[in-house]
Each structure stands twice: as structure tokens, then as C-alpha cells.
Design a protein around this motif. Structure first.
Motif, short mmCIF file in Angstrom:
data_model
loop_
_atom_site.label_atom_id
_atom_site.label_comp_id
_atom_site.label_asym_id
_atom_site.label_seq_id
_atom_site.Cartn_x
_atom_site.Cartn_y
_atom_site.Cartn_z
N UNK A 176 53.37 -2.84 -26.64
CA UNK A 176 52.50 -3.65 -25.78
C UNK A 176 52.10 -2.85 -24.54
N UNK A 177 53.05 -2.16 -23.94
CA UNK A 177 52.75 -1.34 -22.76
C UNK A 177 51.77 -0.23 -23.10
N UNK A 178 51.95 0.43 -24.24
CA UNK A 178 51.06 1.50 -24.65
C UNK A 178 49.65 0.96 -24.89
N UNK A 179 49.53 -0.18 -25.53
CA UNK A 179 48.21 -0.78 -25.77
C UNK A 179 47.53 -1.13 -24.45
N UNK A 180 48.28 -1.67 -23.49
CA UNK A 180 47.71 -2.01 -22.18
C UNK A 180 47.26 -0.75 -21.44
N UNK A 181 48.06 0.30 -21.50
CA UNK A 181 47.68 1.55 -20.85
C UNK A 181 46.41 2.14 -21.48
#
Length: 151
Positions: A10-15
């Protein structure tokens, strides 16, 4: 462990999404001036060229001309400004007249560039404003405009 993997994804997708949005916004807001070159005689001395540039800038910055440009192109609605006078003020801040070169059939020749500073996303509108200003340049110079080519 699976929760950490899910949180990491989720963090990677947001970044990645934020990076794409930032890059897209950056590209749209880069400076992209649009101008029309007006070729001049190569043997024209620089003092005379500077005088012509200064005179053209002063005459093109006249509120009457810029208000007419605003009305002809419907800039008041496109820029969401209250009056055509406000559009004229905005155009006068973006307007430039400077010396440069033009590529012609005979090769590069000195030219006067008449144009508008804008951003990449305003490129098409800036080009229309520059072309519309050329109609007034021909009147100011007292020269008949060149015939338009059929595209």
C-alpha cells in the motif's frame, strides 16, 4: 508478516501514485514561451533593431490592442477573469518582444520574436495569442500581412 507485506505494498502504491502526480504537475507547469518570428534584414544595425523592438513592445502593450485580443479570443471566459481589462493586464505581463533568429529557406536570419510567456499546459492558447498579436504587428508596421497557406 502478511500485514507488513500488505502495508508495504500500500505504501509503495501511494508513493508511486504521488510521484506520478507530482511529475505530471511539474511537466504541465514548465515554462513554454510561444512566439512568432518576424525576419528582418541581416544588415540592419543593432541599435535600429533595438529601437524597433522597443517601439513594437510599447505599441503592442497598449490596452486597446490587448483588450481587442482578449475579446477576439474569448480569454475572459477561458481565464475566468471579471473583465477584458483584467485579461489585457494579464497579457501585458506575459507579452515579450525580443531579438532572435528565424530559420528560413535561405538559412538562419535575424528576427524579432513576438510572443507570450506561458506554461506547457497553456501552450496552444499562448500560440493563438501570439498569432493574433501578429495581426496588429502588421498594422503597426504598415505592411500587408503575408498570404496564409492552405493547410
Amino acid at each position: 508478516m502478511q500485514r507488513w507485506i500488505a502495508a508495504g505494498l500500500v505504501t509503495m502504491v501511494l508513493f508511486l501514485g504521488g510521484g506520478y502526480y507530482g511529475y505530471k504537475t511539474y511537466k504541465e507547469n514548465r515554462p513554454a514561451p510561444m512566439w512568432v518570428p518576424l525576419p528582418i534584414k541581416p544588415d540592419l544595425e543593432s541599435a535600429k533593431r533595438d529601437e524597433i523592438i522597443k517601439d513594437l513592445k510599447a505599441k503592442l502593450s497598449a490596452p486597446e490592442i490587448l483588450i481587442k485580443v482578449s475579446q477576439d479570443l474569448g480569454l475572459r471566459q477561458q481565464w475566468n477573469l471579471p473583465t477584458d481589462e483584467a485579461c489585457a493586464q494579464a497579457i501585458s505581463q506575459k507579452l515579450f518582444v525580443r531579438s532572435g533568429d528565424a530559420i528560413t529557406e535561405m538559412g538562419p536570419v535575424p528576427a524579432i520574436h513576438i510572443g507570450v510567456n506561458g506554461t506547457s499546459k497553456e501552450g496552444q492558447l499562448s500560440g493563438k495569442i501570439a498569432m493574433r498579436l501578429m495581426d496588429d504587428v502588421w498594422k503597426i508596421l504598415g505592411v500587408p500581412p503575408p498570404k496564409k497557406r492552405d493547410s
